[in-house]
Scaffold this motif. Structure first.
Motif, short mmCIF file in Angstrom:
data_model
loop_
_atom_site.label_atom_id
_atom_site.label_comp_id
_atom_site.label_asym_id
_atom_site.label_seq_id
_atom_site.Cartn_x
_atom_site.Cartn_y
_atom_site.Cartn_z
N ASP A 35 0.83 -1.21 0.00
CA ASP A 35 0.00 0.00 0.00
C ASP A 35 0.86 1.25 0.00
O ASP A 35 0.62 2.20 -0.77
N ALA A 36 1.86 1.27 0.89
CA ALA A 36 2.74 2.44 0.99
C ALA A 36 3.52 2.65 -0.30
O ALA A 36 3.67 3.78 -0.77
N ALA A 37 4.00 1.56 -0.89
CA ALA A 37 4.77 1.68 -2.13
C ALA A 37 3.92 2.26 -3.26
O ALA A 37 4.39 3.10 -4.03
N ILE A 38 2.66 1.83 -3.35
CA ILE A 38 1.79 2.32 -4.41
C ILE A 38 1.47 3.80 -4.20
O ILE A 38 1.49 4.60 -5.15
N THR A 46 1.62 12.83 -12.39
CA THR A 46 0.97 14.13 -12.51
C THR A 46 -0.16 14.16 -13.54
O THR A 46 -0.64 15.23 -13.87
N GLY A 47 -0.60 13.05 -14.02
CA GLY A 47 -1.68 13.06 -15.00
C GLY A 47 -2.29 11.69 -15.20
O GLY A 47 -1.68 10.68 -14.84
N PRO A 48 -3.50 11.63 -15.79
CA PRO A 48 -4.17 10.34 -15.99
C PRO A 48 -3.36 9.35 -16.81
O PRO A 48 -3.37 8.15 -16.54
N SER A 49 -2.64 9.85 -17.83
CA SER A 49 -1.88 8.93 -18.68
C SER A 49 -0.74 8.28 -17.88
O SER A 49 -0.47 7.08 -18.04
N GLU A 50 -0.09 9.05 -17.00
CA GLU A 50 0.98 8.49 -16.18
C GLU A 50 0.41 7.50 -15.17
O GLU A 50 1.01 6.44 -14.92
N VAL A 51 -0.73 7.83 -14.59
CA VAL A 51 -1.37 6.92 -13.63
C VAL A 51 -1.73 5.61 -14.31
O VAL A 51 -1.50 4.52 -13.77
N ALA A 55 -0.21 2.03 -13.43
CA ALA A 55 -1.19 1.05 -12.96
C ALA A 55 -1.02 -0.28 -13.69
O ALA A 55 -1.09 -1.36 -13.07
N VAL A 56 -0.79 -0.22 -14.99
CA VAL A 56 -0.57 -1.45 -15.76
C VAL A 56 0.67 -2.17 -15.24
O VAL A 56 0.66 -3.40 -15.02
N ALA A 57 1.74 -1.42 -15.00
CA ALA A 57 2.96 -2.03 -14.48
C ALA A 57 2.72 -2.63 -13.10
O ALA A 57 3.20 -3.74 -12.79
N GLY A 58 1.95 -1.94 -12.25
CA GLY A 58 1.66 -2.44 -10.92
C GLY A 58 0.85 -3.74 -10.95
O GLY A 58 1.12 -4.67 -10.18
N VAL A 59 -0.14 -3.80 -11.84
CA VAL A 59 -0.96 -5.01 -11.94
C VAL A 59 -0.13 -6.18 -12.46
O VAL A 59 -0.28 -7.32 -12.00
N VAL A 60 0.78 -5.91 -13.41
CA VAL A 60 1.68 -6.96 -13.89
C VAL A 60 2.54 -7.47 -12.73
O VAL A 60 2.75 -8.68 -12.56
N GLY A 61 3.04 -6.54 -11.90
CA GLY A 61 3.82 -6.94 -10.74
C GLY A 61 3.01 -7.79 -9.78
O GLY A 61 3.52 -8.80 -9.25
N VAL A 147 -8.10 -3.15 -8.86
CA VAL A 147 -8.78 -2.10 -8.09
C VAL A 147 -7.83 -1.49 -7.06
O VAL A 147 -7.78 -0.27 -6.88
N TRP A 148 -7.07 -2.34 -6.39
CA TRP A 148 -6.14 -1.89 -5.34
C TRP A 148 -5.10 -0.94 -5.88
O TRP A 148 -4.92 0.17 -5.37
N VAL A 149 -4.40 -1.35 -6.94
CA VAL A 149 -3.34 -0.52 -7.50
C VAL A 149 -3.91 0.79 -8.06
O VAL A 149 -3.37 1.87 -7.80
N SER A 150 -5.00 0.70 -8.80
CA SER A 150 -5.57 1.90 -9.41
C SER A 150 -6.03 2.90 -8.36
O SER A 150 -5.74 4.10 -8.46
N ALA A 151 -6.75 2.41 -7.34
CA ALA A 151 -7.29 3.31 -6.31
C ALA A 151 -6.17 3.99 -5.54
O ALA A 151 -6.21 5.22 -5.31
N TYR A 152 -5.14 3.26 -5.17
CA TYR A 152 -4.07 3.85 -4.36
C TYR A 152 -3.16 4.76 -5.19
O TYR A 152 -2.61 5.73 -4.67
#
Length: 216
Positions: A35-38, A46-51, A55-61, A147-152
């Protein structure tokens, strides 16, 4: 915050992918909650495209971590749980994760477990140990992790932007947050102490006078 905001989002995504892959496979999440890392990663965006990119990288992880944890649990689950590291984690945490993996509605519970620090690092290993099929497990793991990665990440991004634009408010805001957190900790500890007292007190205990009194 200024330094984080200047980081390349591809670098942020790569680091987050690695952290979340280790979170579920090697139980790094027990020491460094995902949670803290995310959230920290989100403050660098700083923008939706970066998020969306991170997020894709986080879900792959998360997918890699969940798969690795399931495989470890499938082969070494009981050894991990009863090892020195497993005892350090605490049997109560293992038991909580096991209830999520085996109770009614275990699929949705596995998805929701991503929002429970430490427990989310244990559920992949337990799912493999308990013989849950990989296909069923990974479907719910992907749903929950998305949901977890995107929300955080969104939460971290909003918080980071607020801090960069309102640095003069940080001291009073931090003070208020500290007071609220301290109050919640005190309330939680008192509630836990009351529950432990109720559990330790025999349910049918009565004084001798009460026990000898006839029922009305």
């Amino acid at each position: 915050m200024e330094t984080l905001g200047q980081l390349d989002p591809y670098l942020v995504g790569a680091v987050l992918l690695a952290v979340l892959a280790l979170d579920g496979s090697l139980l790094i999440g027990v020491v460094l909650p995902g949670d803290a890392a995310i959230i920290v990663a989100g403050t660098a965006l700083t923008g939706p495209s970066e998020v969306a990119l991170v997020a894709v990288a986080g879900v792959v992880g998360c997918h890699l971590g969940a798969t690795g944890g399931w495989l470890i649990g499938r082969r070494y689950g009981s050894l991990v749980r009863h090892s020195r590291a497993g005892r350090w984690i605490g049997e109560h945490r293992w038991a909580r994760a096991e209830r999520l993996a085996t109770g009614e509605g275990s699929g949705p519970a596995l998805a929701a477990a991503y929002f429970l620090p430490v427990v989310n690092a244990l559920t992949p290993v337990l799912a493999g140990t308990l013989g849950m099929s990989y296909g069923r497990f990974i479907r719910w793991a992907l749903a929950g992790s998305t949901v977890w990665v995107s929300a955080y990440l969104v939460l971290g991004s909003v918080a980071g932007e607020f801090v960069r634009n309102n640095e003069h408010l940080m001291v009073p805001v931090a003070g208020c947050v500290a007071v609220v957190v301290a109050g919640l900790i005190v309330i939680s500890r008192r509630a836990r102490a009351n529950r432990e007292m109720e559990i330790s007190e025999p349910a049918g205990s009565r004084t001798p006078e009460t026990a000898s009194r006839p029922l009305q």
